[in-house]
Design an enzyme around this catalytic site. Sequence first.
Site, short mmCIF file in Angstrom:
data_model
loop_
_atom_site.label_atom_id
_atom_site.label_comp_id
_atom_site.label_asym_id
_atom_site.label_seq_id
_atom_site.Cartn_x
_atom_site.Cartn_y
_atom_site.Cartn_z
N SER A 281 0.80 -1.03 -0.02
CA SER A 281 -0.07 -0.02 -0.09
C SER A 281 0.94 1.11 0.08
O SER A 281 0.12 2.07 -0.33
CB SER A 281 -1.17 0.02 1.25
OG SER A 281 -0.34 0.17 2.48
N HIS B 9 0.49 4.41 7.08
CA HIS B 9 0.44 5.09 5.93
C HIS B 9 0.62 6.63 6.19
O HIS B 9 1.10 6.93 7.09
CB HIS B 9 -1.31 4.98 5.72
CG HIS B 9 -1.68 3.64 4.88
ND1 HIS B 9 -3.17 3.40 5.00
CD2 HIS B 9 -1.10 2.77 4.37
CE1 HIS B 9 -3.13 2.38 4.14
NE2 HIS B 9 -1.72 2.13 3.81
N ASP C 158 -7.97 6.14 3.88
CA ASP C 158 -8.16 5.13 4.83
C ASP C 158 -9.85 5.04 5.15
O ASP C 158 -10.27 6.27 5.14
CB ASP C 158 -7.52 4.98 5.94
CG ASP C 158 -6.13 4.48 5.54
OD1 ASP C 158 -5.76 4.14 4.54
OD2 ASP C 158 -5.05 4.76 6.42
#
Length: 158
Positions: free
Chosen positions: A43, A86, A115
Site C-alpha cells: 500500500s 500510511h 483510509d
Amino acid sequence: MDESWKKDIAWILIAFIAVFALQFGLKMAFHTDSPLVIVVSGSMEPVFYRGDVVLLKGISENNIDEVHVGDVIVYKRPGYEYPIIHRVRDIKEVSLGGKTEKCFVTWGDNNWAPDPDYPTPYGPVPCVPAYAVEDKALLVFPKIGLIPLEIRERLGLG
C-alpha cells in the site's frame, strides 16, 4: 579440532546478545516497543515495498505535535491484525466524547482513496484519532526483511 565447536557456539551467542542489545537500545532510544518493523503490504509503494524494514519513533500524547502532513505514521485499527503504516494527508480536529482531539487523514501512497472511517466508542470518524497513532517512520532499509517475511508466511505465521 575439538575446540572449533566452542568457537562456533561463542560466535552464535555473541550474535544473539548483539541483536538483543541492539533491539533493547533502539526501544529505549526511540521510545517504542517496535523500533523496527517489516512492511507486509504494497500500500505504500513506491516509498516502502514488501520486505522493507522501517525504523520507527514512538508517538504519544506528549509528542503528537511532531506529526505533520506528509509524515508516515503507524496506527492500530480495531479488527486488523497488523498495524497500518500510511502517510498523513491532512490533520483535522474532531470531537470525541465532548473532547476535541487531533485526527489524521491517512492513506497509502499506492492507494487511490483515504483510509476508511475509524471506529471509536463515540462513532466512526473520517480520520485516525491521535490516541491510535503509535509511531512515526524515520528511515527505511530496503528489502532486508524479505527472508524473515517469507519464512513467517511459509510457516503460516502471518
